[in-house]
Design a protein around this motif. Structure first.
Motif, PDB file in Angstrom:
ATOM      1  N   LEU A 311       0.820  -1.205   0.000  1.00 14.88           N
ATOM      2  CA  LEU A 311       0.000   0.000   0.000  1.00 14.88           C
ATOM      3  C   LEU A 311       0.856   1.259   0.000  1.00 14.88           C
ATOM      4  O   LEU A 311       1.917   1.312   0.630  1.00 14.88           O
ATOM      5  CB  LEU A 311      -0.907   0.026   1.224  1.00 14.88           C
ATOM      6  CG  LEU A 311      -2.020  -1.013   1.286  1.00 14.88           C
ATOM      7  CD1 LEU A 311      -2.838  -0.824   2.558  1.00 14.88           C
ATOM      8  CD2 LEU A 311      -2.926  -0.921   0.068  1.00 14.88           C
ATOM      9  N   SER A 312       0.373   2.269  -0.691  1.00 10.46           N
ATOM     10  CA  SER A 312       0.962   3.595  -0.580  1.00 10.46           C
ATOM     11  C   SER A 312       0.723   4.117   0.841  1.00 10.46           C
ATOM     12  O   SER A 312      -0.307   3.834   1.461  1.00 10.46           O
ATOM     13  CB  SER A 312       0.316   4.533  -1.598  1.00 10.46           C
ATOM     14  OG  SER A 312       0.569   5.875  -1.269  1.00 10.46           O
ATOM     15  N   SER A 313       1.666   4.892   1.339  1.00 13.81           N
ATOM     16  CA  SER A 313       1.503   5.452   2.689  1.00 13.81           C
ATOM     17  C   SER A 313       0.353   6.446   2.754  1.00 13.81           C
ATOM     18  O   SER A 313      -0.108   6.796   3.841  1.00 13.81           O
ATOM     19  CB  SER A 313       2.801   6.119   3.142  1.00 13.81           C
ATOM     20  OG  SER A 313       3.184   7.140   2.234  1.00 13.81           O
ATOM     21  N   ASP A 314      -0.134   6.898   1.609  1.00 15.08           N
ATOM     22  CA  ASP A 314      -1.315   7.762   1.608  1.00 15.08           C
ATOM     23  C   ASP A 314      -2.586   6.981   1.919  1.00 15.08           C
ATOM     24  O   ASP A 314      -3.592   7.564   2.313  1.00 15.08           O
ATOM     25  CB  ASP A 314      -1.480   8.437   0.231  1.00 15.08           C
ATOM     26  CG  ASP A 314      -0.366   9.424  -0.063  1.00 15.08           C
ATOM     27  OD1 ASP A 314       0.207   9.972   0.902  1.00 15.08           O
ATOM     28  OD2 ASP A 314      -0.072   9.633  -1.249  1.00 15.08           O
ATOM     29  N   VAL A 315      -2.534   5.668   1.739  1.00 17.90           N
ATOM     30  CA  VAL A 315      -3.700   4.820   1.982  1.00 17.90           C
ATOM     31  C   VAL A 315      -3.676   4.260   3.402  1.00 17.90           C
ATOM     32  O   VAL A 315      -4.647   4.361   4.152  1.00 17.90           O
ATOM     33  CB  VAL A 315      -3.757   3.673   0.951  1.00 17.90           C
ATOM     34  CG1 VAL A 315      -4.936   2.736   1.245  1.00 17.90           C
ATOM     35  CG2 VAL A 315      -3.852   4.239  -0.453  1.00 17.90           C
ATOM     36  N   ALA A 316      -2.549   3.679   3.796  1.00 17.75           N
ATOM     37  CA  ALA A 316      -2.402   3.126   5.151  1.00 17.75           C
ATOM     38  C   ALA A 316      -0.957   2.698   5.356  1.00 17.75           C
ATOM     39  O   ALA A 316      -0.249   2.372   4.399  1.00 17.75           O
ATOM     40  CB  ALA A 316      -3.342   1.945   5.375  1.00 17.75           C
TER      41      ALA A 316
END
Length: 391
Positions: A311-316
């Motif tokens: 996951l992108s860190s923008d998502v979780a």
């Protein structure tokens, strides 16, 4: 393949999914150490097979056989620990003539390996009860002081059931947390056995949890795109995705020699600059029924053609509070998480005198990051939700 499940509305009198099995062998008074060959418990494998778990088995797999009850059977495969290089998992053909209490072990060459494992047919029966949507599995030793914060937070962000493998704790863990229906504590006393514990959990959560996340107790999963980890998984999962990995952001130990009392999310708010603050490893949630034993510590190997995404860190992502103070770090590295000495201790340091290497772990950790702390403050004001159960 699409994974479709029917949501069941939770009622107070509703029958919850079957609990994890008691590991009866863990309660035996058996004298052992890390150097002796030992088979200590079992779990169901594919139809017609069983897994045996053990320690300190070295040799050639061509010379190994399973000995189940009085029957010698072929060993389909043996798995090594990727840390200690001994064989720790053994997949055996399951004979029909086994009876309750039969000894389960292997032959290594001409030698029968010591075993406390015994056959329990109840562990090999299919479960036809509802399942939790999302479970969290961890292994710990003497970390009861963190359990409440970990439990209260993760239940509020969408984890329906939490499972702790207790690696011989002496801090009252089982006494403190015995009355929570959605928290299970599995006694697991064997040292150097994190691979075995997670594989045992993988096999038994196949019928109990649709998704299972395995990570450390000091990791808090932070959903950025919503207030729910469950929503993140539902939004990211596709028919070919069976594992979702969360990058881990490591917080600084703040150069504390003694661990401070109170919430770790309130105390530790500094980190290094990105990308240096990211751990090299991640933690993953996966579909246990689509994963292959042995577990790789916090991630799974998947059946083909299923895939894993990060996951992108923008998502979780996960927030990792690994090194909370020097005393905790010192004890962990001297006696290890599982009672095994991890390193040779220089004479120049002791439990009151930190090493320079430890101080360097926080070098450059000057970025104040309160995003997760503030999110957790908000989420803790939300009432505890009921677990989501599917059939």
């Amino acid at each position: 393949m699409n994974h479709r499940f029917v949501l069941i509305k939770y009622r107070p009198d509703y029958e919850l999914p079957e609990k994890m099995p008691i590991v009866h062998e863990a309660f035996l008074n058996f004298s052992w150490n890390d150097t002796i060959e030992l088979i200590y418990t079992s779990a169901p494998g594919p139809s017609g097979f069983m897994w045996l778990f053990g320690q300190a088995v070295f040799g050639q797999t061509k010379d190994m056989f399973c000995l189940l009850g009085y029957q010698r059977t072929r060993m389909k495969e043996a798995k090594k620990s990727n840390i200690f290089n001994d064989y720790v998992g053994f997949l055996c053909h399951l004979p029909r003539e086994l009876e309750f209490g039969d000894r389960l072990t292997i032959m290594n060459g001409k030698k029968i390996v010591n075993s406390v494992a015994r056959y329990n047919p109840q562990h090999y029966q299919a479960i036809e009860k509802p399942r939790y949507f999302l479970c969290f599995v961890t292994t710990i030793r003497n970390m009861a002081y963190l359990v409440d914060e970990w439990y209260e937070y993760h239940r509020r962000v969408g984890f329906d059931h939490l499972i702790i493998y207790d690696n011989n704790s002496t801090d009252g863990l089982t006494t403190l947390f015995t009355n929570r229906a959605d928290l299970e504590i599995i006694r697991w006393p064997w040292r150097r056995s994190q691979h075995q514990a997670y594989t045992h959990a993988l096999l038994f959560t196949r019928d109990r949890c649709i998704w299972t996340l395995m990570s450390d107790l000091d990791v808090f999963i932070f959903p950025r795109s919503s207030n729910s980890v469950r929503s993140v998984i539902e939004n990211q999962a596709r028919s070919d995705i069976a594992q979702i990995s969360f990058k881990l952001l490591r917080m600084s130990h703040e150069n504390l020699v003694d661990c401070a009392n109170g919430s770790i999310t309130e105390i530790y708010i500094h980190r290094k600059r990105l990308p240096d603050a990211w751990d090299k490893s991640s933690s993953a949630a996966f579909i246990p029924s689509l994963a292959i034993p042995m577990h790789r510590i916090h991630e799974a190997q998947l059946l083909k053609p299923y895939k894993s995404i990060v996951l992108s860190s923008d998502v979780a992502y996960g927030v990792h509070y690994s090194d909370r103070c020097w005393k905790q770090y010192f004890l962990q590295k001297v006696v290890g998480r599982t009672g095994v000495k991890d390193w040779i201790v220089p004479r120049t340091i002791n439990i009151f005198r930190p090493s320079e290497n430890w101080r360097n772990l926080s070098k450059g950790a000057t970025i104040e990051d309160t995003q997760f702390r503030d999110f957790k403050r908000k989420i803790m004001r939300i009432p505890m939700p009921k677990p989501v159960i599917f059939r």
